[in-house]
Design an enzyme around this catalytic site. Structure first.
Site, PDB file in Angstrom:
ATOM      1  N   ASP A   1       0.811  -1.220   0.000  1.00 18.41           N
ATOM      2  CA  ASP A   1       0.000   0.000   0.000  1.00 18.41           C
ATOM      3  C   ASP A   1       0.839   1.263   0.000  1.00 18.41           C
ATOM      4  O   ASP A   1       0.346   2.345  -0.290  1.00 18.41           O
ATOM      5  CB  ASP A   1      -0.857   0.046   1.270  1.00 18.41           C
TER       6      ASP A   1
HETATM    7  C1  BGC Z   1       0.239   1.137   6.303  1.00 14.62           C
HETATM    8  C2  BGC Z   1      -0.146  -0.043   5.490  1.00 14.62           C
HETATM    9  C3  BGC Z   1      -1.645  -0.087   5.376  1.00 14.62           C
HETATM   10  C4  BGC Z   1      -2.170   1.227   4.840  1.00 14.62           C
HETATM   11  C5  BGC Z   1      -3.669   1.269   4.707  1.00 14.62           C
HETATM   12  C6  BGC Z   1      -0.368   2.386   5.749  1.00 14.62           C
HETATM   13  O1  BGC Z   1      -0.073   3.467   6.549  1.00 14.62           O
HETATM   14  O2  BGC Z   1       1.640   1.250   6.373  1.00 14.62           O
HETATM   15  O3  BGC Z   1       0.361  -1.221   6.059  1.00 14.62           O
HETATM   16  O4  BGC Z   1      -2.027  -1.104   4.515  1.00 14.62           O
HETATM   17  O5  BGC Z   1      -1.758   2.269   5.668  1.00 14.62           O
HETATM   18  O6  BGC Z   1      -4.320   1.291   5.920  1.00 14.62           O
HETATM   19  C1  NOJ Z   2      -1.765  -3.857   5.296  1.00 11.89           C
HETATM   20  C2  NOJ Z   2      -2.900  -4.061   4.359  1.00 11.89           C
HETATM   21  O1  NOJ Z   2      -4.028  -4.536   5.056  1.00 11.89           O
HETATM   22  C3  NOJ Z   2      -2.528  -5.023   3.266  1.00 11.89           C
HETATM   23  O2  NOJ Z   2      -3.565  -5.090   2.340  1.00 11.89           O
HETATM   24  C4  NOJ Z   2      -1.241  -4.587   2.606  1.00 11.89           C
HETATM   25  O3  NOJ Z   2      -0.924  -5.551   1.647  1.00 11.89           O
HETATM   26  C5  NOJ Z   2      -0.138  -4.415   3.599  1.00 11.89           C
HETATM   27  N1  NOJ Z   2      -0.569  -3.488   4.590  1.00 11.89           N
HETATM   28  C6  NOJ Z   2       1.165  -3.954   2.958  1.00 11.89           C
HETATM   29  O4  NOJ Z   2       1.149  -2.609   2.651  1.00 11.89           O
END
Ligand code: BGC
Ligand code: NOJ
Length: 818
Positions: free
Chosen positions: A483
């Protein structure tokens, strides 16, 4: 250092001190009503949606972190304590919290009185049961006050924390005997209320927090708790609570039980009121009557145990490693079910007000629970697919109450569509239910746009193929699995979310990771098309997959590892030519899982690079070197301090991809080593460093660049659970459903010399006994390469490793020699 121990026979983790580094929690609930409960009784409860139907209040950033929640106070002649230690922190003679499958039992004792509270949510019934057992272990008669306490949330958890100009005038309650009814907003548009009751006579009650605590007091200074005299207060606005006061007299050796029930109750819209202003309590009485004696509670508790027995019976291992057995048989599967129920919504790190169900998350979570509840997996697939957009892309999230795509987050995460194929493939392999592919499923929840599920998969596949960049690799869009790899966002505004900020048009950012997904998941789509009799479509898909694989070989390879991406301008990301972030973990895992480089040595080379550059004793970091400054062309990944989260944290979700990849290249010793590095039970001894629960995976363990290397964060709700279950059950233990049979191909390190797995699938049971007769060693590079194990099935020698599905009701014995 440890703070407790596993009790495998009881399927419990026993926390033996209140002083863990962080609250260690458990989840209660199997379907609609959920509670979170820490080892010191903190936490909250909600019905279905942690944002819209919050029953109990919880404060993040609290001091101490876990104050509040549910409190049982014992006042014995002015000596005030709680079996859960908090909030009084009075010394206890003994303390123990047992977190089990869907229940928690907290026991404390002081001065000859033992108080034990069993908390659980029954399989049927929207309620949290709290059964308190007081035992007089002294040699004299004891009379004590037992005082309960819960703090109600005003239903909408976000509003509850932000909109005080309105909500401090809202609270309303009714009290009838031992039943306290929280009816805030019932007068207007709600047809639900909460009730907190006790089955024994009370000497007083409270529903107003200021009366209970005293307006200037902390949790441990409560007026009622210390005086043992309730205020019989009726909340009117401000802060509604529920508290009962019981006087209990116990002879030496005597035990007494009282049952407290916190229930969520709905009334029919046209029968909300008993009389003017008085709520209809009939449905509440019905549910309370189901739990009004300890015997009834014990029966419901036994039903809960049976429920978990059934779920955990489908895949069981008996091996030479107790840590492996407890992960596989108990905690990893349990966490998969919790993740299935909660997605990423409500934990001690997720507030329950921020996130819906993730499209990619839910599809991957499915991999970890489909074998336990295939029927519910089917339902989940149809729900998810119904949020897909007609062009094959997907809403990134949907809301559990409405099951509709979330407009605020929108779409554009270009990995999303392919995960649907993976989820469906896992379901079909587990069940053989091809009929699901014919189910008519709407696009964008619009019934007018319904098409067979297979058509959804076709659009998923086509979307990926139709959105490729100049190197023939899939375009990344807003981000892919990571993400935080935001190659088109160029955000300079500190208050903007990387997830939703507008993206720049016209870029060519591509993802090698999605290319790896195409290689791994594309063939599943082709296979499903073939099973549906569409050979042409299967061949077309296979040809497209080959194109992407070739593009990856040509443009995705950096010399010693797979590149991660190409940025907006077409420059490589995850290349030796970069200053930082030269190697990323995700494409090394997924490209190898997709079979890229297995023949020409690149797969092994990529995994060697992982070992050299990314692996640590605490797991493998996401990238290296960590970014030391914010890079506008990369986005959120570079926003984190080095070693945390996606910026070179050990982001556990992707570690099992490396484990799986190592089994695929024939290096079981490395696979086993990597598995153990992050599996919580194997980290129990370093609980003081790991800090979070040693029975469930955390999303992240701080990486080698972090000051607190080895420390975990974001436990419980993470795709790590399902992927590690896939890695251990399907690749290390090596038993995985195929389309035409059960594949038996163990590739586990020599430390596990022997095991037996019992696996039920499609009504038959397979008893698979594995024996390692030749010791250890990774086979790559050895003469002849890795030799898969040899099999006998029901005593006869067997070619290959696929054991055809047997008729329901039969048992198949498989012997595996390695
Ligand atoms: C986090 C991710 C997460 C995303 C969406 C980011 O700040 O690092 O792990 O998937 O937010 O909530
Ligand atoms: C948490 C999210 O829930 C997941 O969808 C994503 O793949 C990881 N963060 C990595 O960014």
């Amino acid at each position: 250092m440890k703070y407790g121990h596993f009790d495998d026979a009881a399927r419990e983790y026993v926390v033996t001190t209140p002083h863990t580094p962080y609250p260690w929690i458990n989840y209660l609930g199997t379907k609609d009503f959920f509670s979170l409960i820490s080892h010191t009784g903190g936490g909250y409860a909600f019905y279905r949606d942690a944002k819209m139907r919050r029953l109990l209040r919880y404060r993040y950033n609290n001091v101490p972190v876990d104050a509040g929640g549910r409190i049982f106070t014992i006042n014995e002649g002015g000596d005030v304590w709680s079996p859960s230690y908090f909030p009084y922190r009075t010394d206890l003679d003994s303390f123990e919290t047992r977190h089990g499958m869907g229940y928690t039992r907290i026991t404390g004792s002081r001065r000859g009185l033992r108080a034990s509270v069993l908390y659980f949510v029954p399989v049927q019934g929207n309620a949290e049961i709290q059964m308190v057992t007081l035992t007089n272990e002294s040699d004299h008669v004891k009379t004590v006050n037992l005082i309960s306490f819960v703090e109600f949330a005003l239903w909408n958890a976000e509003d509850d924390q932000t909109n005080y100009q309105r909500n401090l005038s809202l609270a309303e309650v009714e009290v009838e005997g031992g039943a306290i009814f929280h009816k805030t907003e019932f007068r207007e548009r709600r047809n639900h209320y909460a009730v907190y009751s006790v089955n024994e006579p009370i000497v007083g009650f409270d529903t107003d927090r200021d009366t209970f605590l005293g307006p200037q007091n902390g949790w441990d200074e409560g007026v009622v708790a210390h005086s043992a005299t309730s205020g019989n207060s009726i909340a009117s606005g401000w802060y509604p609570i529920g508290s009962h006061n019981l006087e209990v007299t116990l002879q030496p050796g005597e035990s007494k039980e009282s049952v407290f029930v916190l229930a969520y109750v709905e009334t029919p819209q046209d029968a909300k009121w008993e009389s003017k202003g008085i709520i209809n309590k009939t449905p509440a009485r019905e549910i309370l009557a189901r739990f009004d004696t300890p015997e009834k509670v014990e029966r419901e508790f036994a039903a809960l145990k049976n429920y978990w027995d059934d779920l955990l019976d489908v895949y069981k291992v008996d091996s030479t490693s107790p840590e492996l057995d407890r992960m596989v048989n108990i905690w990893n599967q349990y966490q998969c079910m919790v993740t299935y129920n909660l997605s990423r919504s409500a934990s001690y790190f997720e507030t329950g007000i921020g996130r819906g169900m993730g499209f990619r998350d839910s599809n991957q979570d499915l991999l970890g629970f489909v074998h336990m509840v295939p029927g519910r997996a089917r339902e989940r697939i149809l729900d998810i697919a119904a949020t897909q957009l007609p062009d094959g892309s997907a809403y990134h999230q949907y809301q559990p109450l409405t099951k509709r795509g979330n407009d605020a987050v929108g779409s554009g995460f270009n990995d999303d569509p392919l995960w649907l194929i993976l989820g469906v493939a896992a379901y079909v392999k587990e069940t053989g239910d091809l009929a699901i592919l014919d189910e008519m499923v709407p696009f964008d929840n619009d019934p007018a746009q319904a098409a067979p599920l297979m058509e959804h998969l076709r659009r998923s596949f086509n979307f990926t193929m139709d959105n490729r960049g100049p190197h023939g690799l899939p375009l990344i869009g807003r981000a892919d699995w990571n993400d935080c790899l935001n190659l088109n966002v160029f955000s300079t505004e500190p208050n903007e979310s990387f997830q939703t900020a507008p993206n720049r048009e016209g870029g060519v950012a591509e993802s090698v990771f999605i290319a790896g997904m195409v290689a791994a998941i594309g063939p599943e789509y082709a296979e499903l098309a073939r099973l549906m009799g569409d050979e042409d479509e299967a061949a077309r898909a296979e040809a497209s997959v080959r194109d992407v694989v070739e593009a990856t070989e040509r443009h995705g390879w950096d010399g010693k590892w797979f590149r991660r991406a190409y940025d907006y301008y077409g420059n490589p990301v995850g290349s030796a030519s970069n200053e930082e972030g030269q190697i990323w973990i995700e494409p090394q895992g997924y490209c190898v899982m997709g079979g890229i480089g297995l023949e020409d040595g690149r797969a092994v080379q990529a995994l060697d690079s992982v070992r050299e550059r990314l692996n640590t004793p605490h797991g493998s970091v996401l990238l290296n070197p960590a970014y030391t400054q914010y890079k506008v062309e990369l986005g959120e990944v570079s926003s984190y301090p080095p070693g945390y989260k996606e910026n070179a944290g050990i982001f556990c979700h992707n570690n099992p991809w490396i484990t799986i990849a190592e089994t695929m290249v024939g290096r079981p010793e490395y696979a086993w080593e990597y598995y153990k590095q992050i599996a919580p039970a194997f980290r129990e001894e370093i609980s003081d460093i790991h800090r979070l629960e040693p029975y469930v995976y955390a999303q992240m363990i701080a990486g080698k660049d972090a000051i607190r290397h080895g420390e975990a964060k974001n436990s419980w709700l993470t795709g790590t659970a399902s992927w590690n279950f896939v890695a251990v059950s399907q690749y290390l233990l090596g038993i995985r459903p195929g389309y035409g049979g059960l594949i038996v191909d163990p590739r586990i390190g020599a430390e596990v010399g022997e095991f037996t797995v019992r696996r039920s699938i499609r009504g038959a049971e397979y008893v698979i006994h594995y024996l390692n007769t030749h010791g250890g060693g990774n086979a790559v590079g050895d003469e002849g390469g890795f030799k898969p194990a040899s099999l006998t099935v029901d005593g006869a020698a067997w070619e290959g490793n696929t054991v055809p599905y047997a008729p329901a009701g039969t048992t198949v014995a498989v012997e595996v020699r390695f």
